[in-house]
Design an enzyme around this catalytic site. Structure first.
Site, mmCIF file in Angstrom:
data_model
loop_
_atom_site.group_PDB
_atom_site.id
_atom_site.type_symbol
_atom_site.label_atom_id
_atom_site.label_comp_id
_atom_site.label_asym_id
_atom_site.label_seq_id
_atom_site.Cartn_x
_atom_site.Cartn_y
_atom_site.Cartn_z
ATOM 1 N N SER A 191 0.856 -1.197 0.000
ATOM 2 C CA SER A 191 0.000 0.000 0.000
ATOM 3 C C SER A 191 0.886 1.239 0.000
ATOM 4 C CB SER A 191 -0.862 0.012 1.267
ATOM 5 O OG SER A 191 -1.516 1.247 1.423
ATOM 6 N N TYR A 222 -2.327 -0.484 10.868
ATOM 7 C CA TYR A 222 -2.508 -1.008 9.502
ATOM 8 C C TYR A 222 -1.271 -0.672 8.661
ATOM 9 C CZ TYR A 222 -4.093 -1.329 4.667
ATOM 10 O OH TYR A 222 -4.177 -1.624 3.317
HETATM 11 N N1 LIG Z 1 -8.813 -0.515 -1.258
HETATM 12 C C1 LIG Z 1 -7.808 0.220 -0.775
HETATM 13 O O1 LIG Z 1 -7.959 1.447 -0.534
HETATM 14 C C2 LIG Z 1 -6.458 -0.412 -0.568
HETATM 15 C C3 LIG Z 1 -5.341 0.429 -0.591
HETATM 16 C C4 LIG Z 1 -4.063 -0.129 -0.405
HETATM 17 C C5 LIG Z 1 -3.940 -1.490 -0.212
HETATM 18 N N2 LIG Z 1 -5.046 -2.284 -0.170
HETATM 19 C C6 LIG Z 1 -4.822 -3.720 0.048
HETATM 20 O O2 LIG Z 1 -5.339 -4.432 -1.068
HETATM 21 C C7 LIG Z 1 -5.664 -5.768 -0.681
HETATM 22 C C8 LIG Z 1 -7.044 -6.104 -1.199
HETATM 23 O O3 LIG Z 1 -7.963 -5.177 -0.646
HETATM 24 P P1 LIG Z 1 -9.283 -4.704 -1.402
HETATM 25 O O4 LIG Z 1 -9.232 -3.227 -1.493
HETATM 26 O O5 LIG Z 1 -9.523 -5.512 -2.602
HETATM 27 O O6 LIG Z 1 -10.329 -5.029 -0.224
HETATM 28 P P2 LIG Z 1 -11.652 -5.912 -0.170
HETATM 29 O O7 LIG Z 1 -12.552 -5.553 -1.290
HETATM 30 O O8 LIG Z 1 -12.150 -5.744 1.228
HETATM 31 O O9 LIG Z 1 -11.108 -7.405 -0.369
HETATM 32 C C9 LIG Z 1 -10.328 -8.017 0.616
HETATM 33 C C10 LIG Z 1 -10.163 -9.481 0.304
HETATM 34 O O10 LIG Z 1 -9.310 -10.067 1.309
HETATM 35 C C11 LIG Z 1 -9.908 -11.257 1.757
HETATM 36 N N3 LIG Z 1 -9.560 -11.595 3.132
HETATM 37 C C12 LIG Z 1 -9.614 -10.802 4.224
HETATM 38 N N4 LIG Z 1 -9.265 -11.496 5.317
HETATM 39 C C13 LIG Z 1 -8.979 -12.758 4.902
HETATM 40 C C14 LIG Z 1 -8.564 -13.949 5.560
HETATM 41 N N5 LIG Z 1 -8.366 -14.019 6.878
HETATM 42 N N6 LIG Z 1 -8.358 -15.059 4.809
HETATM 43 C C15 LIG Z 1 -8.550 -15.035 3.472
HETATM 44 N N7 LIG Z 1 -8.951 -13.947 2.794
HETATM 45 C C16 LIG Z 1 -9.164 -12.828 3.522
HETATM 46 C C17 LIG Z 1 -11.408 -11.038 1.621
HETATM 47 O O11 LIG Z 1 -12.058 -12.291 1.450
HETATM 48 P P3 LIG Z 1 -13.005 -13.015 2.523
HETATM 49 O O12 LIG Z 1 -13.501 -11.965 3.472
HETATM 50 O O13 LIG Z 1 -14.070 -13.622 1.678
HETATM 51 O O14 LIG Z 1 -12.115 -14.029 3.141
HETATM 52 C C18 LIG Z 1 -11.486 -10.228 0.328
HETATM 53 O O15 LIG Z 1 -11.556 -11.090 -0.777
HETATM 54 C C19 LIG Z 1 -5.523 -5.803 0.844
HETATM 55 O O16 LIG Z 1 -4.273 -6.383 1.159
HETATM 56 C C20 LIG Z 1 -5.529 -4.328 1.238
HETATM 57 O O17 LIG Z 1 -4.832 -4.101 2.440
HETATM 58 C C21 LIG Z 1 -6.295 -1.783 -0.354
#
Ligand SMILES: NC(=O)c1ccc[n+]([C@@H]2O[C@H](COP(=O)([O-])OP(=O)(O)OC[C@H]3O[C@@H](n4cnc5c(N)ncnc54)[C@H](OP(=O)(O)O)[C@@H]3O)[C@@H](O)[C@H]2O)c1
Length: 276
Positions: free
Chosen positions: A138, A151
């Site tokens: 991130s 975080y």
């Molecule tokens: N969106 C942002 O602003 C942003 C910015 C920087 C970085 N990120 C990073 O990008 C990545 C993806 O995030 P996103 O934005 O796509 O968020 P999201 O839409 O909330 O998706 C998160 C995914 O992670 C999975 N997950 C969470 N806990 C888990 C666990 N214990 N075991 C297996 N799967 C798990 C969830 O699946 P289940 O709940 O079905 O298990 C879901 O598929 C993350 O690492 C996040 O930190 C996001």
């Protein structure tokens, strides 16, 4: 319509039930790659299963479930070309007020979860003498601010271990790539704000926490969708020689550079002035 890629790859994606993971899965399936989509909420992956994804029920905090998923993929495909190590969540709150068990759980998902996957796929990738590990970090893996410090610290950890891993496995023909999104509209912000709202913050922190919530809420209401990040992941997968890190949004490209222009104290002042 599905098109056959030049080289069909076997790709494992964690966090494939929403956000970046799901969109990347859709794009890869449309290109004809073999996709193993992993998450806890399998019901949220039925649509990509219908498009050809192999669905794995996986909790990245559970070593057995990670191992079972990787074993199944290897039994069925005999190889793993790419791991998109993407599962994660944000737990916003002040350093003092997030309970230690929640901090530990966040590390278990965002840091040790990625480590479990890395350790599960590397023996096969070393055997193949090829592979690509793409870790989602991130912008906050470079720039930490008030109320998202725990975080951010998980993403600093992902940056740190990925740099070391890249050097360790280059000799085996394995690439390690970091994906660095800024604020992107997925399910991420709902989860992070729900965590913040569930906390019992000491009265002293209330003005800062409310200002953070207002500022960050506004930021997310204007933030882009997952398209540019998913496209960067596809680039990282298909490039002959991928970059070591891909900053995928305007804020993630600019913020680390801007921070370097200021002293820590001046940067703190600027950030806090935005949270008033
Ligand atoms: N969106 C942002 O602003 C942003 C910015 C920087 C970085 N990120 C990073 O990008 C990545 C993806 O995030 P996103 O934005 O796509 O968020 P999201 O839409 O909330 O998706 C998160 C995914 O992670 C999975 N997950 C969470 N806990 C888990 C666990 N214990 N075991 C297996 N799967 C798990 C969830 O699946 P289940 O709940 O079905 O298990 C879901 O598929 C993350 O690492 C996040 O930190 C996001």
């Amino acid at each position: 319509m599905s098109t056959q890629p030049e080289i069909k790859q076997c790709i494992l994606i964690t966090g494939a039930s929403a956000g970046f993971g799901k969109l990347v899965a859709e794009k890869l399936l449309a290109k004809g790659h073999t996709v193993y989509a992993a998450a806890r909420r399998v019901e949220k992956m039925r649509d990509i299963e219908a498009k050809g994804a192999h669905i794995l029920h996986m909790d990245v905090t559970d070593t057995e479930s990670v191992k079972a998923g990787v074993d199944q993929m290897l039994a069925e495909q005999g190889r793993i070309d790419v791991l998109f190590n993407n599962a994660g969540y944000g737990s916003y709150g002040t350093i003092e007020c997030i309970p230690l068990d929640e901090i530990q759980y966040q590390y278990d998902v965002n840091v040790f979860g990625l480590a479990r996957l890395v350790q599960a796929v590397l023996p096969q990738m070393r055997k193949q003498r090829s592979g690509r590990i793409i870790n989602t970090a991130s912008v906050v893996g470079h720039v930490s601010t008030a109320v998202l410090g725990w975080y951010a610290s998980t993403k600093f950890a992902v940056e740190g271990f990925s740099d070391a891993l890249r050097m360790e496995v280059k000799q085996f023909g394995i690439d390690v790539v970091l994906i660095e999104p800024g604020a992107v509209k997925t399910e991420f912000d709902e989860v992070a704000f729900a965590k913040l709202d569930s906390l019992d913050h000491a009265e002293d922190y209330q003005p800062l926490v409310s200002a953070f919530r207002k500022f960050t809420g506004k930021l997310y209401s204007k933030s882009p969708g997952p398209e540019s990040t998913a496209n960067a992941v596809i680039k990282a997968i298909e490039a002959k020689s991928p970059k070591t890190r891909y900053a995928t949004t305007m804020d993630s490209k600019l913020l680390p550079r801007v921070k370097r222009l200021f002293s820590d104290k001046l940067f703190d002042k600027i950030v806090l002035s935005q949270m008033k």
